[in-house]
Design a protein around this motif. Sequence first.
Motif, PDB file in Angstrom:
ATOM      1  N   MET A  75     -13.519   9.857  -2.768  1.00 33.65           N
ATOM      2  CA  MET A  75     -12.918   9.278  -1.542  1.00 33.65           C
ATOM      3  C   MET A  75     -12.458   7.632  -1.721  1.00 33.65           C
ATOM      4  O   MET A  75     -11.579   7.502  -0.763  1.00 33.65           O
ATOM      5  N   ASP A  76     -12.929   7.056  -1.960  1.00 34.74           N
ATOM      6  CA  ASP A  76     -12.443   5.558  -2.487  1.00 34.74           C
ATOM      7  C   ASP A  76     -10.855   6.152  -3.265  1.00 34.74           C
ATOM      8  O   ASP A  76     -10.086   5.035  -3.459  1.00 34.74           O
ATOM      9  N   ASP A  77     -10.418   6.868  -4.496  1.00 37.98           N
ATOM     10  CA  ASP A  77      -9.342   6.965  -4.919  1.00 37.98           C
ATOM     11  C   ASP A  77      -8.366   7.458  -4.206  1.00 37.98           C
ATOM     12  O   ASP A  77      -7.394   6.916  -4.317  1.00 37.98           O
ATOM     13  N   SER A  78      -8.549   8.427  -3.212  1.00 37.88           N
ATOM     14  CA  SER A  78      -7.614   8.729  -2.500  1.00 37.88           C
ATOM     15  C   SER A  78      -7.259   7.241  -1.149  1.00 37.88           C
ATOM     16  O   SER A  78      -5.867   8.216  -0.492  1.00 37.88           O
ATOM     17  N   LEU A  79      -8.061   6.384  -0.768  1.00 38.97           N
ATOM     18  CA  LEU A  79      -8.010   6.447  -0.181  1.00 38.97           C
ATOM     19  C   LEU A  79      -6.746   4.904  -0.629  1.00 38.97           C
ATOM     20  O   LEU A  79      -6.436   4.365  -0.129  1.00 38.97           O
ATOM     21  N   LYS A  80      -7.617   4.373  -1.855  1.00 38.56           N
ATOM     22  CA  LYS A  80      -6.163   3.334  -2.359  1.00 38.56           C
ATOM     23  C   LYS A  80      -5.015   4.106  -2.810  1.00 38.56           C
ATOM     24  O   LYS A  80      -4.186   2.461  -2.728  1.00 38.56           O
ATOM     25  N   ARG A  81      -4.740   5.352  -2.921  1.00 37.03           N
ATOM     26  CA  ARG A  81      -3.269   5.564  -2.542  1.00 37.03           C
ATOM     27  C   ARG A  81      -2.269   5.554  -1.343  1.00 37.03           C
ATOM     28  O   ARG A  81      -1.254   5.346  -1.411  1.00 37.03           O
ATOM     29  N   GLN A  82      -2.920   5.647  -0.897  1.00 36.31           N
ATOM     30  CA  GLN A  82      -1.968   6.250   0.505  1.00 36.31           C
ATOM     31  C   GLN A  82      -2.379   4.977   1.740  1.00 36.31           C
ATOM     32  O   GLN A  82      -1.870   4.834   2.216  1.00 36.31           O
ATOM     33  N   SER A  83      -2.436   3.827   0.922  1.00 36.13           N
ATOM     34  CA  SER A  83      -2.811   2.834   1.882  1.00 36.13           C
ATOM     35  C   SER A  83      -1.532   0.964   1.348  1.00 36.13           C
ATOM     36  O   SER A  83      -0.512   1.716   0.121  1.00 36.13           O
ATOM     37  N   GLY A  84      -1.146   0.933   2.630  1.00 38.43           N
ATOM     38  CA  GLY A  84       0.541   0.236   2.506  1.00 38.43           C
ATOM     39  C   GLY A  84       2.066   1.307   2.806  1.00 38.43           C
ATOM     40  O   GLY A  84       2.250   2.212   2.634  1.00 38.43           O
ATOM     41  N   ALA A  85       3.172   1.250   2.901  1.00 41.89           N
ATOM     42  CA  ALA A  85       4.225   2.160   3.130  1.00 41.89           C
ATOM     43  C   ALA A  85       4.663   1.722   1.810  1.00 41.89           C
ATOM     44  O   ALA A  85       5.398   0.486   0.473  1.00 41.89           O
ATOM     45  N   SER A  86       5.414   2.384   1.281  1.00 46.98           N
ATOM     46  CA  SER A  86       5.811   2.322  -0.378  1.00 46.98           C
ATOM     47  C   SER A  86       7.804   1.946   0.079  1.00 46.98           C
ATOM     48  O   SER A  86       8.117   1.618   0.883  1.00 46.98           O
ATOM     49  N   LEU A  87       8.110   1.322  -1.106  1.00 47.54           N
ATOM     50  CA  LEU A  87       9.128   0.543  -1.510  1.00 47.54           C
ATOM     51  C   LEU A  87      10.625   1.782  -0.312  1.00 47.54           C
ATOM     52  O   LEU A  87      10.701   0.869   0.509  1.00 47.54           O
TER      53      LEU A  87
END
Length: 183
Positions: free
Chosen positions: A4-16
Amino acid sequence: MLTMDDSLKRQSGASLIEVLIALGLVAVTMLGLLGLQLRTLGLQKDSLDRRAAAVIVGGFADRVAVNFTAFTDGNYNNLAMGPAAAPPAIGTIACTTVSPSTCTPAQVAAREWELFRMEVRNRLPDGVAYVTTTGTDALVTVGWRDVRRQDAASGGTNVVDPACAAVNLNDADFRCFTARVSP
């Protein structure tokens, strides 16, 4: 296996890419608003010129009505000040005595025409003026140069204004205002 922690890290913020698309949309929107603002300023200038023309013609119409004798004698007929004509100097205006009662109706008409010409030239860009009368009314036309009339970006066309064509001013840069006066 992802936690669960890995998926949250990849989805946070907006892409360039998303940021660049948003900035592009904001830039296009701002350019559209700027164009709209420029168009509005041009229309406001045209509105001010039209208002000035109406006020000038209204004042002249009042003076023609007061000098009804000169109107019926034809002293206001076929008066014209085209684009090349220079306005009169103040010292050349007839009948500027302290006692206006000594002026004839024809002298008053000449004075009113010269004052009208000066006002047209002072308040309208490259102002022109024309007066034609019949037995019962006068057709007063004033015109001004509007360079946006031939600018396609401003919505202009290369067509002569019908009110200008009526007084043989066949220059597509001019806009005219005409009023019928019945003294």
